[in-house]
Design a protein around this motif. Structure first.
Motif, short mmCIF file in Angstrom:
data_model
loop_
_atom_site.label_atom_id
_atom_site.label_comp_id
_atom_site.label_asym_id
_atom_site.label_seq_id
_atom_site.Cartn_x
_atom_site.Cartn_y
_atom_site.Cartn_z
N VAL A 68 12.66 7.75 12.20
CA VAL A 68 11.26 8.11 12.41
C VAL A 68 10.68 8.75 11.15
O VAL A 68 9.54 8.48 10.77
N SER A 69 11.48 9.59 10.49
CA SER A 69 10.98 10.25 9.28
C SER A 69 10.73 9.24 8.16
O SER A 69 9.76 9.37 7.41
N ILE A 70 11.62 8.22 8.02
CA ILE A 70 11.40 7.18 7.02
C ILE A 70 10.12 6.41 7.34
O ILE A 70 9.27 6.19 6.48
N PHE A 71 9.98 6.03 8.61
CA PHE A 71 8.80 5.28 9.04
C PHE A 71 7.52 6.09 8.79
O PHE A 71 6.52 5.55 8.31
N SER A 72 7.57 7.39 9.08
CA SER A 72 6.40 8.25 8.90
C SER A 72 6.02 8.36 7.43
O SER A 72 4.84 8.26 7.07
N LEU A 73 7.03 8.55 6.57
CA LEU A 73 6.76 8.69 5.14
C LEU A 73 6.16 7.41 4.56
O LEU A 73 5.17 7.45 3.82
N VAL A 74 6.75 6.27 4.92
CA VAL A 74 6.27 4.99 4.39
C VAL A 74 4.87 4.67 4.90
O VAL A 74 3.98 4.27 4.14
N SER A 75 4.65 4.85 6.19
CA SER A 75 3.36 4.46 6.78
C SER A 75 2.24 5.43 6.46
O SER A 75 1.13 5.02 6.09
N LEU A 76 2.50 6.73 6.55
CA LEU A 76 1.44 7.71 6.30
C LEU A 76 1.01 7.73 4.83
O LEU A 76 -0.14 8.01 4.52
N GLY A 90 0.77 -1.24 0.00
CA GLY A 90 0.00 0.00 0.00
C GLY A 90 0.80 1.28 0.00
O GLY A 90 0.23 2.35 -0.10
N SER A 91 2.13 1.20 0.10
CA SER A 91 2.94 2.42 0.15
C SER A 91 3.55 2.73 -1.22
O SER A 91 4.15 1.85 -1.84
N PRO A 92 3.44 3.98 -1.69
CA PRO A 92 4.08 4.35 -2.96
C PRO A 92 5.59 4.40 -2.85
O PRO A 92 6.28 4.53 -3.86
N GLU A 93 6.13 4.33 -1.63
CA GLU A 93 7.57 4.33 -1.43
C GLU A 93 8.18 2.95 -1.61
O GLU A 93 9.40 2.79 -1.53
N SER A 94 7.33 1.96 -1.85
CA SER A 94 7.79 0.58 -2.00
C SER A 94 7.66 0.12 -3.44
O SER A 94 6.81 0.60 -4.19
N LYS A 95 8.51 -0.85 -3.82
CA LYS A 95 8.30 -1.52 -5.10
C LYS A 95 7.06 -2.41 -5.00
O LYS A 95 6.56 -2.68 -3.91
#
Length: 218
Positions: free
Chosen positions: A186-194, A85-90
Protein backbone atom coordinates in the motif's frame (compact mmCIF):
# COMPACT_ATOMS: atom_id res chain seq x y z
CA UNK A 1 32.23 17.81 12.17
CA UNK A 2 29.77 20.28 10.68
CA UNK A 3 30.67 19.07 7.17
CA UNK A 4 30.22 15.44 8.26
CA UNK A 5 26.78 16.17 9.74
CA UNK A 6 25.71 18.05 6.61
CA UNK A 7 26.88 15.34 4.21
CA UNK A 8 25.36 12.50 6.25
CA UNK A 9 22.33 14.21 7.78
CA UNK A 10 19.70 11.97 6.19
CA UNK A 11 21.38 8.75 7.32
CA UNK A 12 22.05 10.07 10.83
CA UNK A 13 18.49 11.36 11.25
CA UNK A 14 16.96 8.04 10.22
CA UNK A 15 19.34 6.19 12.56
CA UNK A 16 18.19 8.36 15.47
CA UNK A 17 14.56 7.70 14.56
CA UNK A 18 15.20 3.95 14.42
CA UNK A 19 17.04 3.92 17.75
CA UNK A 20 14.47 6.04 19.58
CA UNK A 21 11.49 4.07 18.27
CA UNK A 22 13.26 0.80 19.11
CA UNK A 23 13.77 1.98 22.69
CA UNK A 24 10.07 2.82 22.86
CA UNK A 25 9.18 -0.58 21.44
CA UNK A 26 11.36 -2.38 23.97
CA UNK A 27 9.92 -0.56 26.98
CA UNK A 28 6.29 -0.86 25.95
CA UNK A 29 6.73 -4.43 24.68
CA UNK A 30 8.34 -5.43 27.97
CA UNK A 31 5.25 -4.29 29.92
CA UNK A 32 2.85 -5.77 27.37
CA UNK A 33 4.58 -9.15 27.44
CA UNK A 34 4.63 -9.19 31.24
CA UNK A 35 0.90 -8.48 31.26
CA UNK A 36 0.37 -11.55 29.07
CA UNK A 37 2.60 -13.68 31.29
CA UNK A 38 0.75 -12.58 34.42
CA UNK A 39 -2.58 -13.52 32.83
CA UNK A 40 -1.18 -17.01 32.22
CA UNK A 41 0.11 -17.22 35.79
CA UNK A 42 3.74 -17.28 34.67
CA UNK A 43 6.76 -15.42 36.05
CA UNK A 44 7.37 -12.00 34.55
CA UNK A 45 10.64 -10.99 32.88
CA UNK A 46 13.18 -8.39 33.86
CA UNK A 47 14.13 -5.88 31.21
CA UNK A 48 17.38 -7.75 30.59
CA UNK A 49 15.51 -11.03 30.15
CA UNK A 50 13.04 -9.37 27.80
CA UNK A 51 15.86 -8.25 25.51
CA UNK A 52 16.52 -11.92 24.72
CA UNK A 53 12.87 -12.97 24.57
CA UNK A 54 10.94 -14.38 21.65
CA UNK A 55 8.34 -11.64 22.07
CA UNK A 56 10.85 -8.90 21.19
CA UNK A 57 12.50 -11.00 18.49
CA UNK A 58 9.20 -11.73 16.79
CA UNK A 59 7.84 -8.18 17.01
CA UNK A 60 11.03 -6.62 15.67
CA UNK A 61 11.77 -8.90 12.74
CA UNK A 62 8.13 -9.29 11.75
CA UNK A 63 8.29 -5.62 10.78
CA UNK A 64 11.81 -5.65 9.37
CA UNK A 65 10.84 -8.57 7.16
CA UNK A 66 8.10 -6.54 5.49
CA UNK A 67 10.34 -3.50 5.10
CA UNK A 68 13.05 -5.46 3.31
CA UNK A 69 10.39 -7.05 1.12
CA UNK A 70 8.95 -3.65 0.25
CA UNK A 71 12.26 -2.12 -0.77
CA UNK A 72 13.39 -5.22 -2.67
CA UNK A 73 10.14 -5.44 -4.62
CA UNK A 74 10.25 -1.71 -5.33
CA UNK A 75 13.80 -1.92 -6.68
CA UNK A 76 12.95 -4.88 -8.94
CA UNK A 77 9.60 -3.55 -10.21
CA UNK A 78 11.08 -0.20 -11.24
CA UNK A 79 13.57 -1.97 -13.52
CA UNK A 80 10.99 -2.84 -16.15
CA UNK A 81 7.68 -1.22 -15.20
CA UNK A 82 6.70 2.38 -15.89
CA UNK A 83 4.12 4.79 -14.50
CA UNK A 84 3.20 7.83 -16.52
CA UNK A 85 3.57 11.06 -14.55
CA UNK A 86 5.31 9.57 -11.50
CA UNK A 87 8.82 10.72 -10.46
CA UNK A 88 9.29 7.23 -9.00
CA UNK A 89 9.30 5.77 -12.51
CA UNK A 90 11.87 5.79 -15.28
CA UNK A 91 10.96 7.68 -18.44
CA UNK A 92 8.36 6.03 -20.65
CA UNK A 93 10.74 6.04 -23.63
CA UNK A 94 14.48 6.16 -24.13
CA UNK A 95 17.42 4.78 -22.19
CA UNK A 96 18.57 6.20 -18.85
CA UNK A 97 21.99 6.22 -17.19
CA UNK A 98 21.12 3.20 -15.05
CA UNK A 99 20.34 1.16 -18.19
CA UNK A 100 23.78 1.62 -19.72
CA UNK A 101 26.33 -1.18 -19.55
CA UNK A 102 29.13 -0.53 -17.02
CA UNK A 103 32.36 0.82 -18.48
CA UNK A 104 35.50 -0.80 -16.97
CA UNK A 105 37.65 1.87 -18.62
CA UNK A 106 36.31 4.65 -16.41
CA UNK A 107 39.06 5.82 -14.02
CA UNK A 108 36.75 5.75 -11.00
CA UNK A 109 34.97 2.48 -11.87
CA UNK A 110 34.45 0.19 -8.84
CA UNK A 111 36.69 -2.87 -8.56
CA UNK A 112 34.01 -5.42 -9.60
CA UNK A 113 33.39 -3.44 -12.79
CA UNK A 114 37.08 -3.46 -13.66
CA UNK A 115 37.37 -7.18 -12.80
CA UNK A 116 34.36 -8.26 -14.86
CA UNK A 117 32.98 -11.82 -15.04
CA UNK A 118 30.97 -13.14 -12.11
CA UNK A 119 32.17 -10.31 -9.89
CA UNK A 120 30.51 -7.83 -12.22
CA UNK A 121 27.34 -9.92 -12.47
CA UNK A 122 27.01 -10.02 -8.69
CA UNK A 123 27.74 -6.32 -8.37
CA UNK A 124 25.16 -5.47 -11.05
CA UNK A 125 22.44 -7.14 -8.97
CA UNK A 126 23.93 -6.68 -5.50
CA UNK A 127 21.17 -4.36 -4.25
CA UNK A 128 18.31 -6.76 -4.96
CA UNK A 129 20.38 -9.76 -3.79
CA UNK A 130 21.13 -8.14 -0.42
CA UNK A 131 17.50 -7.13 0.04
CA UNK A 132 16.49 -10.74 -0.65
CA UNK A 133 18.98 -12.07 1.91
CA UNK A 134 17.89 -9.49 4.49
CA UNK A 135 14.25 -10.44 3.88
CA UNK A 136 14.92 -14.16 4.29
CA UNK A 137 17.03 -13.56 7.41
CA UNK A 138 14.36 -11.36 8.99
CA UNK A 139 11.69 -13.88 8.06
CA UNK A 140 13.62 -16.64 9.82
CA UNK A 141 14.13 -14.53 12.97
CA UNK A 142 10.44 -13.60 12.90
CA UNK A 143 9.59 -17.30 12.79
CA UNK A 144 12.12 -18.15 15.49
CA UNK A 145 10.79 -15.52 17.87
CA UNK A 146 7.21 -16.48 17.05
CA UNK A 147 7.99 -20.13 17.78
CA UNK A 148 9.18 -19.23 21.30
CA UNK A 149 6.04 -17.19 22.04
CA UNK A 150 3.78 -19.82 20.47
CA UNK A 151 5.32 -22.62 22.52
CA UNK A 152 4.88 -20.68 25.77
CA UNK A 153 1.17 -20.45 24.98
CA UNK A 154 1.01 -24.08 23.86
CA UNK A 155 2.72 -25.29 27.06
CA UNK A 156 0.36 -23.22 29.20
CA UNK A 157 -2.62 -24.88 27.50
CA UNK A 158 -1.06 -28.34 27.59
CA UNK A 159 -0.78 -28.58 23.83
CA UNK A 160 2.11 -29.94 21.69
CA UNK A 161 5.13 -27.75 21.07
CA UNK A 162 6.52 -27.01 17.60
CA UNK A 163 9.90 -26.22 16.09
CA UNK A 164 10.52 -23.31 13.71
CA UNK A 165 9.54 -25.42 10.70
CA UNK A 166 6.31 -26.38 12.44
CA UNK A 167 5.55 -22.75 13.25
CA UNK A 168 6.05 -21.85 9.59
CA UNK A 169 3.13 -24.18 8.85
CA UNK A 170 0.73 -22.35 11.17
CA UNK A 171 -1.82 -19.83 9.90
CA UNK A 172 -0.67 -17.50 12.70
CA UNK A 173 2.76 -16.99 11.14
CA UNK A 174 1.36 -16.27 7.70
CA UNK A 175 -1.33 -13.97 9.06
CA UNK A 176 1.40 -11.95 10.80
CA UNK A 177 3.36 -11.82 7.56
CA UNK A 178 0.56 -11.01 5.11
CA UNK A 179 -0.90 -8.22 7.24
CA UNK A 180 2.50 -6.49 7.14
CA UNK A 181 3.27 -7.26 3.51
CA UNK A 182 0.05 -5.72 2.24
CA UNK A 183 0.66 -2.54 4.23
CA UNK A 184 4.08 -2.19 2.57
CA UNK A 185 2.59 -2.67 -0.88
CA UNK A 186 0.00 0.00 0.00
CA UNK A 187 2.85 2.39 0.83
CA UNK A 188 4.50 1.75 -2.58
CA UNK A 189 1.18 2.27 -4.35
CA UNK A 190 0.54 5.48 -2.39
CA UNK A 191 3.97 6.92 -3.13
CA UNK A 192 3.80 6.14 -6.85
CA UNK A 193 0.21 7.30 -7.35
CA UNK A 194 0.14 10.39 -5.12
CA UNK A 195 3.42 11.69 -6.55
CA UNK A 196 1.73 11.96 -9.95
CA UNK A 197 -0.56 14.77 -8.78
CA UNK A 198 0.90 16.13 -5.54
CA UNK A 199 4.12 18.06 -4.93
CA UNK A 200 6.49 18.74 -2.06
CA UNK A 201 8.79 21.70 -2.43
CA UNK A 202 12.51 20.76 -2.22
CA UNK A 203 11.92 17.00 -1.88
CA UNK A 204 13.78 14.71 -4.33
CA UNK A 205 10.82 12.31 -4.05
CA UNK A 206 8.63 14.92 -5.77
CA UNK A 207 8.60 16.45 -9.23
CA UNK A 208 9.22 20.20 -9.43
CA UNK A 209 6.17 22.16 -8.27
CA UNK A 210 5.75 23.72 -11.73
CA UNK A 211 6.06 20.40 -13.60
CA UNK A 212 3.07 19.14 -15.56
CA UNK A 213 1.15 16.21 -14.12
CA UNK A 214 1.82 14.06 -17.20
CA UNK A 215 5.59 14.49 -17.01
CA UNK A 216 7.68 11.56 -15.87
CA UNK A 217 10.85 12.07 -13.92
CA UNK A 218 12.06 14.70 -11.52
Amino acid sequence: MRKFLYENGLLLATFVLIASSLVGQVLTGWHDNNDDLQQMGLATLSLGQYLGSGHLLEATFENWESEFLQMGVYVVLTIGLRQKGSPESKKLTGEEDVDQQPDPAKPDAPWPVRRGGWWLRLYQHSLSIVFLLLFLGAMYLHARGGTIVYNIEQAHEGKPLVDVWGYLHTSRFWFESFQNWQSEFVSIFSLVSLSIFLRQQSSPQSKPVDAATSETGK
